[in-house]
Design a protein around this motif. Structure first.
Motif, short mmCIF file in Angstrom:
data_model
loop_
_atom_site.label_atom_id
_atom_site.label_comp_id
_atom_site.label_asym_id
_atom_site.label_seq_id
_atom_site.Cartn_x
_atom_site.Cartn_y
_atom_site.Cartn_z
N PRO A 97 0.80 -1.24 0.00
CA PRO A 97 0.00 0.00 0.00
C PRO A 97 0.83 1.28 0.00
CG PRO A 97 -0.96 -1.61 1.48
CD PRO A 97 0.35 -2.19 1.03
N GLU A 98 1.87 1.34 0.82
CA GLU A 98 2.67 2.56 0.92
C GLU A 98 3.37 2.87 -0.40
OE1 GLU A 98 6.12 2.51 3.56
OE2 GLU A 98 5.41 4.39 4.44
N VAL A 99 3.86 1.84 -1.07
CA VAL A 99 4.55 2.04 -2.35
C VAL A 99 3.55 2.49 -3.41
CG1 VAL A 99 5.98 0.96 -4.12
CG2 VAL A 99 6.27 0.31 -1.72
N LEU A 100 2.38 1.87 -3.42
CA LEU A 100 1.36 2.24 -4.39
C LEU A 100 0.91 3.69 -4.18
CD1 LEU A 100 -0.53 1.53 -6.70
CD2 LEU A 100 -2.13 0.55 -5.03
N GLU A 101 0.79 4.11 -2.94
CA GLU A 101 0.40 5.50 -2.67
C GLU A 101 1.41 6.49 -3.24
OE1 GLU A 101 -2.56 5.52 1.17
OE2 GLU A 101 -0.65 6.57 1.28
N VAL A 102 2.69 6.17 -3.07
CA VAL A 102 3.72 7.06 -3.60
C VAL A 102 3.63 7.12 -5.12
CG1 VAL A 102 6.21 7.37 -3.90
CG2 VAL A 102 5.29 6.80 -1.66
N LEU A 103 3.38 5.99 -5.76
CA LEU A 103 3.24 5.96 -7.22
C LEU A 103 2.05 6.82 -7.67
CD1 LEU A 103 4.00 2.21 -7.97
CD2 LEU A 103 5.26 4.18 -8.88
N VAL A 104 0.95 6.74 -6.95
CA VAL A 104 -0.23 7.54 -7.29
C VAL A 104 0.08 9.03 -7.15
CG1 VAL A 104 -2.58 8.14 -6.61
CG2 VAL A 104 -1.90 5.74 -6.70
N LEU A 105 0.69 9.41 -6.03
CA LEU A 105 1.01 10.82 -5.80
C LEU A 105 2.01 11.34 -6.82
CD1 LEU A 105 1.29 10.79 -1.89
CD2 LEU A 105 -0.61 11.66 -3.28
N SER A 106 3.01 10.53 -7.12
CA SER A 106 4.02 10.91 -8.11
C SER A 106 3.37 11.16 -9.46
CB SER A 106 5.08 9.81 -8.21
OG SER A 106 5.97 10.06 -9.28
N ASP A 107 2.42 10.32 -9.83
CA ASP A 107 1.77 10.45 -11.13
C ASP A 107 0.83 11.65 -11.17
OD1 ASP A 107 1.34 8.46 -13.69
OD2 ASP A 107 -0.45 9.65 -13.27
N VAL A 108 0.02 11.79 -10.14
CA VAL A 108 -0.97 12.88 -10.12
C VAL A 108 -0.28 14.24 -10.08
CG1 VAL A 108 -2.78 13.96 -8.76
CG2 VAL A 108 -2.81 11.49 -9.10
N LEU A 109 0.77 14.36 -9.28
CA LEU A 109 1.46 15.63 -9.12
C LEU A 109 2.56 15.85 -10.17
CD1 LEU A 109 1.83 15.62 -5.23
CD2 LEU A 109 0.21 16.94 -6.59
N ASN A 110 2.83 14.82 -10.98
CA ASN A 110 3.88 14.89 -11.99
C ASN A 110 5.22 15.26 -11.37
OD1 ASN A 110 5.29 14.88 -14.39
ND2 ASN A 110 4.46 16.82 -15.12
N LYS A 111 5.61 14.49 -10.35
CA LYS A 111 6.89 14.69 -9.70
C LYS A 111 7.62 13.35 -9.63
CE LYS A 111 5.47 18.65 -6.86
NZ LYS A 111 6.44 19.61 -7.41
N PRO A 112 8.91 13.33 -9.97
CA PRO A 112 9.66 12.08 -10.02
C PRO A 112 9.76 11.39 -8.66
CG PRO A 112 10.84 13.85 -11.13
CD PRO A 112 9.72 14.48 -10.38
N ALA A 113 9.88 10.06 -8.69
CA ALA A 113 10.01 9.27 -7.46
C ALA A 113 11.25 8.40 -7.54
CB ALA A 113 8.77 8.40 -7.26
N TYR A 114 11.85 8.16 -6.38
CA TYR A 114 13.02 7.28 -6.29
C TYR A 114 12.73 6.18 -5.28
CZ TYR A 114 17.87 5.73 -5.59
OH TYR A 114 19.02 4.98 -5.51
N PHE A 115 12.77 4.93 -5.74
CA PHE A 115 12.55 3.77 -4.88
C PHE A 115 13.88 3.09 -4.63
CE2 PHE A 115 7.98 2.96 -6.63
CZ PHE A 115 7.54 4.10 -5.95
N PHE A 116 14.20 2.84 -3.37
CA PHE A 116 15.44 2.13 -3.07
C PHE A 116 15.15 0.99 -2.10
CE2 PHE A 116 15.12 5.51 0.06
CZ PHE A 116 15.52 4.92 1.25
N GLY A 117 16.04 0.02 -2.10
CA GLY A 117 15.87 -1.13 -1.21
C GLY A 117 16.64 -2.32 -1.75
#
Length: 321
Positions: A54-74
């Protein structure tokens, strides 16, 4: 029209995922492609059994809606890239993925001149790189293993990541100013956070990145391994009819191994969901969890750590063979 798009509610695109109510009420662009649309080749296939964190999906949604890049690490195998791919697949969105390494540079990202034959004559043409190709399409660009690239290479992306100030990039060879498609998005993935590089020395080649580049990623989140409950749900869907007692042993081993890797740091080899599936498949074929471990995990564990793994398996009723 080869492609039509429509607004689709997040709650309809990803039913059953526990999201914040405000995020669930948002809407994303979804794309329908006709049979003759050449862009269909870039659209990934939907995995109906995929389980989102859920947390990762939320970041993807926000990144897409706001048109701001995201960085996933792990750590490897936590689902960094697959989350992005399935997020796009559920919406019919194009994905262009570029793997980064220490040798990647301007030619691969922006482009380079090439010699081609046109009507029997040799001519010089400009071949666009993956970044420019993606930016000109309604696609999501996955900069995979981003922290493997040198800071000199990754900084090339900076001008086009300026989501709030007319992002563009100039290509002198063609005298073009590339302005990204309005539906273009960027997600980068890496094994490290990009700041501290590889503190444990298990991801050879990972490099600390330029802070000017990292600051352009509005969203940054660590993608962790699935919980035991999430892994069981995935396995139940993938391996229908798998003996429950055997699955419980494998999941218990997975949980304890990851504790030894993440918390006590007795072990240095990551244990990915990919590895878990390999062990299950080998167990089905051999009828033995012990043999499955021997043929998959144990062969990659350093000699100094092998006894720790074998003792862990034995405590859980798994005989290593």
């Amino acid at each position: 029209m080869a492609v039509t798009k429509r607004l689709a509610p997040v709650k309809d695109l990803f039913p059953g995922v526990r999201l914040t109510p405000a995020v669930k009420d948002l809407a994303l662009w979804a794309y329908d492609h006709s049979e003759d649309d050449p862009g269909r080749v870039f659209v990934p296939k939907v995995n109906p059994d995929y389980i989102f964190q859920p947390e990762v999906l939320e970041v993807l949604v926000l990144s897409d809606v706001l048109n701001k890049p995201a960085y996933f690490f792990g750590h490897t195998g936590t689902g960094k890239t697959s989350h992005v791919v399935q997020f796009c697949a559920a919406r019919g969105k194009e994905v262009i993925r570029q793997n980064f390494d220490e040798a990647i540079g301007r030619a691969e990202l922006i482009g380079s001149p090439i010699v081609a034959v046109d009507e029997g004559k040799q001519v010089v043409k400009f071949r666009r790189g993956s970044l420019i190709t993606s930016a000109m399409r309604p696609s999501t660009y996955i900069a995979d293993e981003y922290d493997m690239g040198t800071s000199g290479a990754t900084v090339l992306i900076n001008p086009i990541l300026e989501s709030e100030s007319n992002p563009s990039i100039y290509v002198p060879e063609t005298e073009e100013i590339i302005i990204p498609h309005k539906d273009w998005r960027v997600v980068a993935t890496g094994n490290t956070d990009g700041v501290n590089a590889d503190e444990r020395g298990i991801y050879s080649g990972a490099q600390a990145q330029n802070m000017a580049t990292l600051n352009r990623f509005a969203f940054r989140i660590e993608v962790k391994y699935n919980s035991k409950a999430q892994e069981k749900k995935i396995l139940d869907r993938k391996f229908i009819g798998f003996p429950s007692e055997t699955m419980d042993k494998i999941l218990a081993f997975t949980t304890e191994y990851r504790k030894a890797f993440l918390q006590t740091m007795e072990l240095s080899i990551p244990f990915s969901t990919r590895m878990l599936h390999n062990i299950c498949e080998a167990t089905i074929m051999t009828g033995s969890v012990g043999k499955a471990l021997h043929y998959t995990l144990l062969s990659s564990v350093p000699d100094a750590e092998r006894r720790v793994v074998e003792e862990l398996a034995k405590r859980l009723g798994i005989d290593s063979e």
